[in-house]
Design a protein around this motif. Sequence first.
Motif, PDB file in Angstrom:
ATOM      1  N   UNK A 141     -12.091 -23.416 -15.204  1.00  0.00           N
ATOM      2  CA  UNK A 141     -12.672 -22.660 -14.079  1.00  0.00           C
ATOM      3  C   UNK A 141     -12.241 -23.271 -12.749  1.00  0.00           C
ATOM      4  N   UNK A 142     -12.230 -24.600 -12.676  1.00  0.00           N
ATOM      5  CA  UNK A 142     -11.805 -25.306 -11.460  1.00  0.00           C
ATOM      6  C   UNK A 142     -10.343 -25.004 -11.135  1.00  0.00           C
ATOM      7  N   UNK A 143      -9.533 -24.815 -12.182  1.00  0.00           N
ATOM      8  CA  UNK A 143      -8.120 -24.477 -11.996  1.00  0.00           C
ATOM      9  C   UNK A 143      -7.948 -23.024 -11.551  1.00  0.00           C
ATOM     10  N   UNK A 144      -9.052 -22.263 -11.573  1.00  0.00           N
ATOM     11  CA  UNK A 144      -8.999 -20.871 -11.134  1.00  0.00           C
ATOM     12  C   UNK A 144      -8.338 -19.939 -12.127  1.00  0.00           C
ATOM     13  N   UNK A 145      -8.435 -20.297 -13.418  1.00  0.00           N
ATOM     14  CA  UNK A 145      -7.791 -19.480 -14.445  1.00  0.00           C
ATOM     15  C   UNK A 145      -8.855 -18.796 -15.304  1.00  0.00           C
ATOM     16  N   UNK A 146      -8.924 -17.454 -15.255  1.00  0.00           N
ATOM     17  CA  UNK A 146      -9.886 -16.748 -16.111  1.00  0.00           C
ATOM     18  C   UNK A 146      -9.437 -16.847 -17.573  1.00  0.00           C
ATOM     19  N   UNK A 147     -10.302 -17.358 -18.432  1.00  0.00           N
ATOM     20  CA  UNK A 147      -9.912 -17.541 -19.831  1.00  0.00           C
ATOM     21  C   UNK A 147     -11.105 -17.349 -20.755  1.00  0.00           C
ATOM     22  N   UNK A 148     -10.816 -16.821 -21.929  1.00  0.00           N
ATOM     23  CA  UNK A 148     -11.818 -16.705 -22.982  1.00  0.00           C
ATOM     24  C   UNK A 148     -11.639 -17.913 -23.898  1.00  0.00           C
ATOM     25  N   UNK A 149     -12.752 -18.495 -24.367  1.00  0.00           N
ATOM     26  CA  UNK A 149     -12.675 -19.693 -25.195  1.00  0.00           C
ATOM     27  C   UNK A 149     -13.380 -19.453 -26.525  1.00  0.00           C
ATOM     28  N   UNK A 150     -12.631 -19.603 -27.620  1.00  0.00           N
ATOM     29  CA  UNK A 150     -13.200 -19.501 -28.967  1.00  0.00           C
ATOM     30  C   UNK A 150     -13.174 -20.874 -29.617  1.00  0.00           C
ATOM     31  N   UNK A 151     -14.260 -21.217 -30.299  1.00  0.00           N
ATOM     32  CA  UNK A 151     -14.377 -22.536 -30.931  1.00  0.00           C
ATOM     33  C   UNK A 151     -14.442 -22.374 -32.439  1.00  0.00           C
ATOM     34  N   UNK A 191     -16.919 -28.383 -25.012  1.00  0.00           N
ATOM     35  CA  UNK A 191     -16.704 -27.004 -24.571  1.00  0.00           C
ATOM     36  C   UNK A 191     -17.091 -26.831 -23.103  1.00  0.00           C
ATOM     37  N   UNK A 192     -18.237 -27.405 -22.718  1.00  0.00           N
ATOM     38  CA  UNK A 192     -18.679 -27.331 -21.316  1.00  0.00           C
ATOM     39  C   UNK A 192     -17.639 -27.956 -20.395  1.00  0.00           C
ATOM     40  N   UNK A 193     -17.098 -29.117 -20.829  1.00  0.00           N
ATOM     41  CA  UNK A 193     -16.101 -29.822 -20.010  1.00  0.00           C
ATOM     42  C   UNK A 193     -14.837 -28.970 -19.851  1.00  0.00           C
ATOM     43  N   UNK A 194     -14.340 -28.437 -20.985  1.00  0.00           N
ATOM     44  CA  UNK A 194     -13.097 -27.658 -20.956  1.00  0.00           C
ATOM     45  C   UNK A 194     -13.262 -26.405 -20.097  1.00  0.00           C
ATOM     46  N   UNK A 195     -14.396 -25.739 -20.248  1.00  0.00           N
ATOM     47  CA  UNK A 195     -14.654 -24.532 -19.457  1.00  0.00           C
ATOM     48  C   UNK A 195     -14.706 -24.844 -17.965  1.00  0.00           C
ATOM     49  N   UNK A 196     -15.299 -25.985 -17.612  1.00  0.00           N
ATOM     50  CA  UNK A 196     -15.404 -26.349 -16.189  1.00  0.00           C
ATOM     51  C   UNK A 196     -14.037 -26.672 -15.592  1.00  0.00           C
TER      52      UNK A 196
END
Length: 206
Positions: free
Chosen positions: A73-83, A65-70
């Motif tokens: 974020x690096x791509x500059x796309x605001x996104x909500x993440x549900x697991x 999850x940390x990897x995917x969020x980073x």
Amino acid sequence: MKQVTATGQTVDEAVESALAQLNTTRDRTDIQIIDEGKKGIFGIFGTKPAVVKVTVKDDPVEKAQEYLESVVQTMGIPAKLDVTRNGKNVTFQLSGEKMAVLIGKRGQTLNSLQYLTQLVANRFSDQYLNIMVDAENYRGRREETLIQLAERLADKVSRTKQDVKLEPMPSYERKVIHTTLANHKKVKTSSSGSDPNRHIVISPVE
């Protein structure tokens, strides 16, 4: 990585002390016994405490999850993440305004994100985890599209009696095609080539 060194009259006591400090359980830790301790005379004189070092194991899903969020974020796309966890199957569901960028052409960007996230998760896991990364339920919509494609092409192959070669697809998409046509009486499916160019061929049953 959380880690503490703890002491106690016995190894078990030292371990329990460490677990309390870390606020975790045995199954989520690695335990290293530094000194088993020694009971003294009459249990008092010459007593030596047990010493253990307890390390909290990295949670593979949290790391993924940390990897995917980073990356997002690096791509500059605001996104909500549900697991969602279901045994060995873990789904990361992304939602937001710019999901088309994350999905990419025919899901190629999403597939790459999924592949890399799965690598990260399984680097930290004792058992193989099946990771799915989805965005705005793209996977479900894609599956419906593949089922319709499979049925349409099966009709074509039945009619023309000629093989049809599909574009390269990841394994779980090929599985949708195979499953859809598994009980078809007039056509059969097979996979050909090697990844990333592995593709399905639909052939008439002779």
